[in-house]
Design an enzyme around this catalytic site. Structure first.
Site, PDB file in Angstrom:
ATOM      1  N   LYS A   1       0.798  -1.197   0.000  1.00  0.00           N
ATOM      2  CA  LYS A   1       0.000   0.000   0.000  1.00  0.00           C
ATOM      3  C   LYS A   1       0.842   1.263   0.000  1.00  0.00           C
ATOM      4  O   LYS A   1       0.318   2.374  -0.141  1.00  0.00           O
ATOM      5  CB  LYS A   1      -0.887   0.014   1.261  1.00  0.00           C
ATOM      6  CG  LYS A   1      -1.750  -1.186   1.425  1.00  0.00           C
ATOM      7  CD  LYS A   1      -2.427  -1.162   2.825  1.00  0.00           C
ATOM      8  CE  LYS A   1      -2.886  -2.527   3.239  1.00  0.00           C
ATOM      9  NZ  LYS A   1      -3.148  -2.584   4.691  1.00  0.00           N
ATOM     10  N   GLY A   2       2.142   1.130   0.187  1.00  0.00           N
ATOM     11  CA  GLY A   2       3.011   2.305   0.367  1.00  0.00           C
ATOM     12  C   GLY A   2       3.047   3.272  -0.811  1.00  0.00           C
ATOM     13  O   GLY A   2       3.373   4.444  -0.647  1.00  0.00           O
TER      14      GLY A   2
ATOM     15  N   GLU B   1       7.288   2.358  -6.027  1.00  0.00           N
ATOM     16  CA  GLU B   1       7.354   2.065  -4.587  1.00  0.00           C
ATOM     17  C   GLU B   1       7.353   3.361  -3.771  1.00  0.00           C
ATOM     18  O   GLU B   1       7.874   4.379  -4.219  1.00  0.00           O
ATOM     19  CB  GLU B   1       8.665   1.330  -4.274  1.00  0.00           C
ATOM     20  CG  GLU B   1       8.525  -0.160  -4.044  1.00  0.00           C
ATOM     21  CD  GLU B   1       7.917  -0.528  -2.688  1.00  0.00           C
ATOM     22  OE1 GLU B   1       7.277   0.311  -2.020  1.00  0.00           O
ATOM     23  OE2 GLU B   1       8.081  -1.696  -2.297  1.00  0.00           O
TER      24      GLU B   1
ATOM     25  N   ASP C   1      13.931  -0.222   1.322  1.00  0.00           N
ATOM     26  CA  ASP C   1      14.747  -0.331   2.534  1.00  0.00           C
ATOM     27  C   ASP C   1      15.861  -1.358   2.286  1.00  0.00           C
ATOM     28  O   ASP C   1      16.899  -1.026   1.722  1.00  0.00           O
ATOM     29  CB  ASP C   1      13.815  -0.717   3.685  1.00  0.00           C
ATOM     30  CG  ASP C   1      14.478  -0.715   5.042  1.00  0.00           C
ATOM     31  OD1 ASP C   1      15.680  -0.399   5.129  1.00  0.00           O
ATOM     32  OD2 ASP C   1      13.802  -1.026   6.033  1.00  0.00           O
TER      33      ASP C   1
ATOM     34  N   LYS D   1      16.620   4.006   1.048  1.00  0.00           N
ATOM     35  CA  LYS D   1      17.597   3.945   2.144  1.00  0.00           C
ATOM     36  C   LYS D   1      18.802   3.153   1.646  1.00  0.00           C
ATOM     37  O   LYS D   1      18.918   1.960   1.936  1.00  0.00           O
ATOM     38  CB  LYS D   1      16.990   3.230   3.360  1.00  0.00           C
ATOM     39  CG  LYS D   1      15.728   3.872   3.924  1.00  0.00           C
ATOM     40  CD  LYS D   1      15.273   3.090   5.168  1.00  0.00           C
ATOM     41  CE  LYS D   1      13.969   3.581   5.710  1.00  0.00           C
ATOM     42  NZ  LYS D   1      13.486   2.798   6.866  1.00  0.00           N
TER      43      LYS D   1
ATOM     44  N   PHE E   1      13.279   5.487  10.428  1.00  0.00           N
ATOM     45  CA  PHE E   1      11.924   5.062  10.107  1.00  0.00           C
ATOM     46  C   PHE E   1      11.052   6.273   9.856  1.00  0.00           C
ATOM     47  O   PHE E   1      10.999   7.204  10.660  1.00  0.00           O
ATOM     48  CB  PHE E   1      11.343   4.196  11.224  1.00  0.00           C
ATOM     49  CG  PHE E   1      10.172   3.384  10.738  1.00  0.00           C
ATOM     50  CD1 PHE E   1      10.385   2.209  10.020  1.00  0.00           C
ATOM     51  CD2 PHE E   1       8.873   3.806  10.957  1.00  0.00           C
ATOM     52  CE1 PHE E   1       9.306   1.469   9.537  1.00  0.00           C
ATOM     53  CE2 PHE E   1       7.785   3.080  10.477  1.00  0.00           C
ATOM     54  CZ  PHE E   1       8.013   1.908   9.766  1.00  0.00           C
ATOM     55  N   VAL E   2      10.360   6.264   8.709  1.00  0.00           N
ATOM     56  CA  VAL E   2       9.543   7.419   8.327  1.00  0.00           C
ATOM     57  C   VAL E   2       8.087   7.018   8.113  1.00  0.00           C
ATOM     58  O   VAL E   2       7.782   5.862   7.824  1.00  0.00           O
ATOM     59  CB  VAL E   2      10.112   8.100   7.056  1.00  0.00           C
ATOM     60  CG1 VAL E   2      11.461   8.729   7.329  1.00  0.00           C
ATOM     61  CG2 VAL E   2      10.202   7.119   5.890  1.00  0.00           C
TER      62      VAL E   2
ATOM     63  N   ASP F   1       3.352   3.786   6.384  1.00  0.00           N
ATOM     64  CA  ASP F   1       2.689   3.517   7.656  1.00  0.00           C
ATOM     65  C   ASP F   1       3.638   3.141   8.778  1.00  0.00           C
ATOM     66  O   ASP F   1       4.795   2.795   8.574  1.00  0.00           O
ATOM     67  CB  ASP F   1       1.709   2.351   7.490  1.00  0.00           C
ATOM     68  CG  ASP F   1       2.442   1.018   7.366  1.00  0.00           C
ATOM     69  OD1 ASP F   1       3.293   0.903   6.464  1.00  0.00           O
ATOM     70  OD2 ASP F   1       2.191   0.118   8.189  1.00  0.00           O
TER      71      ASP F   1
ATOM     72  N   ARG G   1      -0.686   6.799   7.227  1.00  0.00           N
ATOM     73  CA  ARG G   1      -0.553   6.916   5.765  1.00  0.00           C
ATOM     74  C   ARG G   1      -1.154   8.222   5.267  1.00  0.00           C
ATOM     75  O   ARG G   1      -0.809   8.724   4.199  1.00  0.00           O
ATOM     76  CB  ARG G   1      -1.264   5.751   5.065  1.00  0.00           C
ATOM     77  CG  ARG G   1      -0.656   4.386   5.343  1.00  0.00           C
ATOM     78  CD  ARG G   1      -1.226   3.344   4.399  1.00  0.00           C
ATOM     79  NE  ARG G   1      -1.016   1.984   4.873  1.00  0.00           N
ATOM     80  CZ  ARG G   1       0.052   1.252   4.627  1.00  0.00           C
ATOM     81  NH1 ARG G   1       1.051   1.749   3.921  1.00  0.00           N
ATOM     82  NH2 ARG G   1       0.152   0.024   5.102  1.00  0.00           N
TER      83      ARG G   1
HETATM   84  P1  IMP Z   1      12.384  -3.769   2.027  1.00  0.00           P
HETATM   85  O1  IMP Z   1      11.807  -5.048   1.511  1.00  0.00           O
HETATM   86  O2  IMP Z   1      13.297  -3.996   3.199  1.00  0.00           O
HETATM   87  O3  IMP Z   1      13.042  -2.928   0.961  1.00  0.00           O
HETATM   88  O4  IMP Z   1      11.215  -2.961   2.658  1.00  0.00           O
HETATM   89  C1  IMP Z   1      10.338  -2.300   1.903  1.00  0.00           C
HETATM   90  C2  IMP Z   1       9.022  -2.174   2.613  1.00  0.00           C
HETATM   91  O5  IMP Z   1       9.156  -2.016   4.034  1.00  0.00           O
HETATM   92  C3  IMP Z   1       8.350  -0.949   2.116  1.00  0.00           C
HETATM   93  O6  IMP Z   1       7.534  -1.272   1.016  1.00  0.00           O
HETATM   94  C4  IMP Z   1       7.591  -0.470   3.333  1.00  0.00           C
HETATM   95  O7  IMP Z   1       6.333  -1.111   3.369  1.00  0.00           O
HETATM   96  C5  IMP Z   1       8.384  -0.951   4.511  1.00  0.00           C
HETATM   97  N1  IMP Z   1       9.270   0.088   5.074  1.00  0.00           N
HETATM   98  C6  IMP Z   1      10.624   0.106   5.073  1.00  0.00           C
HETATM   99  N2  IMP Z   1      11.105   1.188   5.686  1.00  0.00           N
HETATM  100  C7  IMP Z   1      10.037   1.909   6.067  1.00  0.00           C
HETATM  101  C8  IMP Z   1       9.881   3.180   6.748  1.00  0.00           C
HETATM  102  O8  IMP Z   1      10.837   3.885   7.114  1.00  0.00           O
HETATM  103  N3  IMP Z   1       8.604   3.578   6.952  1.00  0.00           N
HETATM  104  C9  IMP Z   1       7.501   2.858   6.571  1.00  0.00           C
HETATM  105  N4  IMP Z   1       7.598   1.683   5.928  1.00  0.00           N
HETATM  106  C10 IMP Z   1       8.866   1.210   5.676  1.00  0.00           C
HETATM  107 MG    MG Z   2       4.516  -1.011   6.103  1.00  0.00          MG
END
Ligand code: IMP
Ligand code: MG
Length: 183
Positions: A50-51, A106, A110, A138, A159-160, A166, A172
């Site tokens: 949903k991001g 996206e 992260d 990040k 963390f944002v 969210d 959100r």
């Molecule tokens: P990744 O798989 O580690 O790259 O994480 C990506 C997902 O984690 C994103 O689509 C977000 O849903 C969540 N996420 C990672 N960091 C944050 C943050 O700082 N705030 C909110 N959601 C995050």
């Molecule tokens: Mg999330």
């Protein structure tokens, strides 16, 4: 002093990191780049729910060429800000992508695990091209090399929330990006 028994309605302390004007300006720039790079190619903008929610809504309106919109959903089963290892995808195989130019949209990258899992799934359909578009990245958290062609802002390992992102499904709807403060 009042105590809140239900932790799900606790408010997290945060400060504004990117205000609406700053985000808006950058989204307009990204839209111009996509307009220029995809002119004549009818891209599919594939949002990762949903991001992507708010970013996607603003970005498509900043792109001035014909395009299509589709969504996949990814849940990484995090408890609050603590990452865990499972990415569950929905919808990635039901959108026809063969020979199409795909832009994966996206809200935030992260570790890169979510995007990588989706890319692997999309490649099976042999799209003509796939590029990643993320509002936030990040880079210090990536677990392996990830080629992100379109990126709004690079941020640190923090963390944002807000603008679609969210904390345990809330925040959100904040119109800006806030940085969660250690409490
Ligand atoms: P990744 O798989 O580690 O790259 O994480 C990506 C997902 O984690 C994103 O689509 C977000 O849903 C969540 N996420 C990672 N960091 C944050 C943050 O700082 N705030 C909110 N959601 C995050
Ligand atoms: Mg999330």
């Amino acid at each position: 002093m009042s105590t809140v028994k239900n932790p799900s309605i606790r408010r997290v302390p945060f400060e504004i990191m990117l205000d609406q004007k700053t985000i808006g300006k950058r989204v307009t720039e990204l839209g111009r780049e996509l307009t220029r790079d995809y002119n004549g190619r009818l891209p599919i903008m594939l949002g990762v729910l949903k991001g992507c929610l708010v970013f996607m809504a603003d970005l498509i309106r900043a792109v001035d060429i014909p395009l299509e919109v589709e969504f996949v959903s990814a849940a990484s089963y995090r408890k609050g800000s603590k990452p865990q290892d499972n990415v569950v995808l929905r919808g990635a195989s039901t959108v026809p992508l063969k020979n199409r130019h795909v832009l994966l949209i996206e809200g935030i990258v992260d570790s890169g695990k979510t995007v990588r899992t989706i890319l692997k799934e999309l490649e099976r359909q042999e799209p003509a091209s796939v590029e990643i578009v993320t509002l936030l990245d990040k880079p210090a958290s990536h677990r392996s090399t990830l080629d992100i062609k379109y990126k709004g802002f690079s941020i640190g390992n923090e963390f944002v929330i807000g603008y679609g992102l969210d904390n345990t499904q809330k925040y959100r709807n904040l119109p800006f990006i806030g940085r969660v403060l250690e409490s």
